[in-house]
Design an enzyme around this catalytic site. Structure first.
Site, short mmCIF file in Angstrom:
data_model
loop_
_atom_site.label_atom_id
_atom_site.label_comp_id
_atom_site.label_asym_id
_atom_site.label_seq_id
_atom_site.Cartn_x
_atom_site.Cartn_y
_atom_site.Cartn_z
N GLU A 422 0.85 2.62 2.37
CA GLU A 422 -0.11 3.72 2.16
C GLU A 422 0.60 5.05 1.98
O GLU A 422 0.16 6.08 2.53
CB GLU A 422 -1.11 3.77 3.31
CG GLU A 422 -1.92 2.50 3.43
CD GLU A 422 -3.07 2.57 4.42
OE1 GLU A 422 -3.18 3.56 5.17
OE2 GLU A 422 -3.88 1.63 4.44
N GLU A 498 -3.09 -5.58 3.79
CA GLU A 498 -3.70 -5.25 5.08
C GLU A 498 -5.18 -5.61 4.96
O GLU A 498 -5.84 -5.14 4.02
CB GLU A 498 -3.54 -3.75 5.35
CG GLU A 498 -3.01 -3.48 6.74
CD GLU A 498 -2.67 -2.00 6.94
OE1 GLU A 498 -1.54 -1.63 6.62
OE2 GLU A 498 -3.54 -1.26 7.39
C1 GAL Z 1 -4.30 1.37 7.67
C2 GAL Z 1 -2.85 1.69 8.04
C3 GAL Z 1 -2.47 1.05 9.35
C4 GAL Z 1 -3.53 1.30 10.37
C5 GAL Z 1 -4.83 0.75 9.88
C6 GAL Z 1 -5.98 0.83 10.83
O1 GAL Z 1 -4.81 2.23 6.73
O2 GAL Z 1 -1.99 1.24 7.05
O3 GAL Z 1 -1.23 1.54 9.77
O4 GAL Z 1 -3.61 2.66 10.58
O5 GAL Z 1 -5.18 1.47 8.72
O6 GAL Z 1 -7.15 0.34 10.24
#
Ligand code: GAL
Length: 828
Positions: A422, A498
């Site tokens: 990100e 993710e």
């Molecule tokens: C994402 C990020 C992670 C964590 C996660 C929580 O956007 O890459 O490190 O913060 O959100 O939902």
């Protein structure tokens, strides 16, 4: 026995003895030992602590690895976003050491696996090194600074700042330290690059590049390298000799060896080999260097990810590097336990979010057959929090990225390199230039693995050309875009870097079902109906993965709860979050399928039902609802069988088939406000049941036959403590751990799901309490204590052996009003 035979026998025996005695008297050409004992520590701003004569008599003695922040105390001003623990400060470590005079003419190096962070290293008062990034290891040649045969002092200054991380980073010399004594001619640090250009059933070609360095002024003499490949049983399966010459003090030797009938590294059979490189000068061995590797193939296409030619779907989880109540201080057993728990959930891949992992974690992945996406950075030049790595980006990123790959490119477990998570440059028109230069560095260091990155502003990362610069396009929380993006870009491979970010607290069920941004208890219900606005329940990802059966898979956010980032509590935007104290004491995350103590939440079983095949069934919630105003209870069941039947006190509520109710998922993926309170999906079974105390039982059927059963009984009042160690015998190495689950039961042995008794621990014998926890993300009880409250019936005691002290340890657990309990752990 004839005389002749006796004579021969004694001659042979004498020769053998001579060889053994001579060899053991001779020093190995390279000595490597841990450099972690008898350090001194103090939080101080006194810069004269670098000096030899500095008075450190009152400093605290400790062994490394060490994380000072986990010692607490918890305070909101330490910032709940990073765990409410003191991860910033100015501190020094010192160590007095001697090196034997016999090391004259040798090269002496120290290798730090990682220091958190902003470290400067001094030897005998001279500054010899500095490194800002906390997640990368480095080697220092200390030869010019040490005095042989007399006292030396190493002093390490750490200056971790506040607002430097989005999660709990820990603080201190939190990874291992090694000392090496070697000859001036030696294989360089991370000096092997091993690849396998040909892998067939009958043979594999193993290409070994070896970098040899010479600190000698002239290179007169004949140099040779012998490279052997040794299998896991120690048998030499290939060897090759080569002559070489130094050019400006360096030599690069490339050899190709053949292994017949190679044993491939695979997930179920993670066979490992090692190379042994021996360097000869005038036929005398001057260095020996070993490097572990594996023989396997990986490939990616729009038809999937292939390991050894077989399609493998990535059932991945993201993991932060903390070890829960033990903090970030690297511990082999604690890391192994985390990975074992993940494997039990069905996980086959780990994303080391968002930084290079510890060598121990990667060693374990190699050994356990886990696939790894190793990630370099959470930010590039544009900051996410005020004092983060962006401050050091310009000067350090190239070396940090190269070093991560040089350190780890021989590992069979690693299947892709991530250049960032990100990163904010995704929003910049010229962000692709940086992505391009980072991908180029990766390819220069390792042309054999793909690059990747996780984008959250997905369409913008595509528009700005960043996605085109990497091999595997990672989408964070955009499952509905996988198919359309692959449609538009015919040569792209898109996957879930993710996914989900569903939040819950173990054993917490808020009834009647309700939707909320935050709950006054600072806990989150386990019905999987809560996830932040950008995220969604796991079922939504399952739905989109199933609609693209050849997609390479997903990495769930997260496998374990981690310290810091207590979403949905506290928190504002990244750059202005200064005070995350509004919802104190909420201080650790709720994202895990497993809580911070390592106890599975219900969601663990949802993933298990999808990712494993051994018949299993799980049912929720608990069955202690007396006194509650709720009469109708939603009961969820997770199973990998075909159907399941629910019984309350023997009365059937009917059988339901998995995969039948397919209506809800697309609705659930709509904006948060539109999501239903009762989360139904084809991936779980639901019943609404009128509560009556007694027995809740679920029976799962496969091919019409009963295959798995789970029963929960309404518990009476808490009566006794049960202690369940994960291992009853541990090693007396001063580092091994036993994780003891502490469970509250009623007089009949039923689990008490609401118990919150405070348990006191007493240890007698050669062990100490390493940590206590209960998985409650909103608790400020210390992790280092001889007591802990249970949270929803459970808490955890972790004991650590003492070095060199074998014996039996008696552990007693007591609590007012409960029967006392005791167990014995044997330390060997
Ligand atoms: C994402 C990020 C992670 C964590 C996660 C929580 O956007 O890459 O490190 O913060 O959100 O939902």
């Amino acid at each position: 026995m004839s005389n002749k035979f006796t004579y021969k026998y004694y001659l042979l025996l004498s020769i053998c003895l001579f060889i053994v005695v001579t060899l053991s008297a001779q020093k190995l050409p390279r000595e490597r030992k841990r450099f972690t004992e008898e350090w001194l520590f103090k939080k101080t701003t006194d810069s004269s602590a670098s000096q030899i004569q500095y008075n450190d008599k009152d400093w605290r003695k400790l062994s490394l690895p060490h994380d000072w922040a986990i010692e607490g105390p918890f305070k909101p001003e330490y910032n709940p976003r990073t765990g409410g623990l003191p991860i910033f400060d100015k501190a020094w470590y010192r160590k007095h050491f001697k090196i034997d005079a016999s090391a004259k003419g040798k090269i002496i190096t120290l290798e730090f696996d990682g220091i958190m962070y902003n470290s400067s290293v001094y030897i005998n008062g001279s500054k010899v090194y500095e490194r800002p990034y906390g997640y990368i290891g480095f080697e220092i040649d200390i030869t010019p600074y040490v005095k042989l045969g007399s006292d030396n002092v190493i002093a390490v200054k750490l200056n971790p700042e506040m607002l430097a991380s989005r999660w709990y980073s820990g603080a201190g010399i939190y990874r291992n330290v090694w000392m090496e004594i070697k000859n001036p001619v030696h294989v360089k640090h991370w000096g092997n690059h091993i690849s396998t250009p040909v892998v067939e059933k009958e043979k594999a070609k193993v290409k070994v590049e070896t970098m040899v360095s010479s600190k000698q002024k002239n290179h007169v003499g004949k140099y040779q390298i012998k490279t052997s490949i040794v299998d896991a049983d120690g048998a030499e399966v290939a060897k090759l000799m080569a002559d070489f010459k130094f050019i400006s003090g360096e030599a690069k030797i490339i050899q190709e060896l053949e292994v017949v009938n190679p044993k491939l590294w695979d997930m179920e059979t993670p066979h490992l080999y090692k190379t042994v490189s021996s360097i000869y000068k005038n036929n005398i061995v001057v260095d020996t260097y070993t490097q572990q590797f594996g023989i396997r193939t990986i490939s990616y296409s729009r038809e999937g990810f292939f390991l050894n030619g077989r399609r493998v779907k990535l059932k991945g989880v993201c993991l932060h590097h903390d070890l829960g109540a033990l903090g970030t201080a690297v511990n082999y057993r604690a890391t192994e336990r985390q990975l074992q728990i993940m494997k039990a959930m069905g996980v086959n891949a780990i994303r080391t979010s968002h930084n290079p992992a510890s060598p121990e974690q990667l060693d374990l992945c190699d050994k356990m057959g886990l696939l790894v996406q190793e990630e370099a950075f959470d930010c590039w030049a544009m900051p996410k929090v005020e004092n983060d790595y962006s401050k050091y980006w310009a000067q350090w990123h190239e070396q940090d990225l190269r070093d991560m790959i040089r350190r780890d490119r021989n590992r069979p477990s690693i299947i892709m390199w991530s250049i960032g998570n990100e990163i904010r440059e995704q929003n910049k028109e010229d962000g692709y230039l940086l992505a391009r230069s980072l991908s180029k560095i990766c390819k220069e260091e390792d042309p054999n693995r793909p690059t990747t990155a996780g984008f959250n502003n997905f369409s913008v990362a595509i528009k700005n050309g960043l996605a085109a610069e990497i091999d595997l396009v990672g989408a964070n929380y955009k499952p509905s875009d996988y198919a359309s993006t692959m449609q538009q870009h015919k040569d792209w491979i898109v996957y879930g870097s993710e996914t989900a970010s569903c939040v819950s607290s173990r054993g917490v069920y808020h009834l009647p079902l309700e939707k909320y941004d935050k709950h006054p208890s600072l806990q989150v219900s386990s019905y999987d109906n809560q996830s932040p606005g950008w995220a969604y329940p796991p079922d939504v990802e399952f739905h989109f993965q199933d609609s693209l059966p050849n997609a390479i898979g997903e990495f769930v956010w997260t496998g374990f709860d981690y310290l810091g980032e207590p979403t949905p509590y506290g928190g504002k935007d990244n750059l202005t979050h200064g005070n995350w104290d509004t919802d104190w004491p909420s201080r650790s995350s709720y994202f895990g399928a497993v809580d911070l103590a390592g106890f599975p939440k219900d969601r663990f079983y949802l993933y298990q039902s999808r990712w494993t095949t051994e018949p299993m069934v799980h049912v929720l919630p608990h069955w202690n609802w007396e006194g509650s105003s709720v009469t109708e209870i939603p009961v969820y069941c997770y199973t990998n069988c075909d159907e399941a039947e629910l019984f309350v006190n023997g009365k059937s509520y009917g059988r339901k088939k998995m995969g039948v109710d397919k209506t809800i998922v697309p609705v659930a993926f709509n904006a948060w406000k539109n999501r239903p309170k009762n989360f139904e999906s084809p991936y779980r079974l639901n019943w609404n049941v009128l509560y009556e105390k007694g027995e809740l039982k679920v029976v799962a059927y496969k091919n019409g036959k009963e295959a798995a059963v789970k029963t929960i009984n309404t518990a009476k009042t808490p009566n006794q403590i049960k202690l369940i160690p994960d291992r009853k015998v541990i090693s007396a190495d001063g580092e091994d751990l036993s994780f003891i689950t502490v469970k509250i039961e009623d007089e009949d042995g039923n689990f008490c799901p609401l118990a919150d008794n405070k348990i006191e621990f007493k240890l007698s014998g050669p062990a100490t309490i390493a940590a206590v926890d209960n998985g409650n993300a909103a608790s400020t009880e210390p992790f280092q204590a001889n007591y802990r409250k249970t949270f929803n019936g459970l808490c955890l005691l972790v004991i650590r052996s003492k070095k060199g002290a074998a014996g039996e340890v008696k552990i007693e657990a007591s609590s007012a009003g409960l029967k006392t309990s005791a167990i014995i752990i044997s330390i060997q």
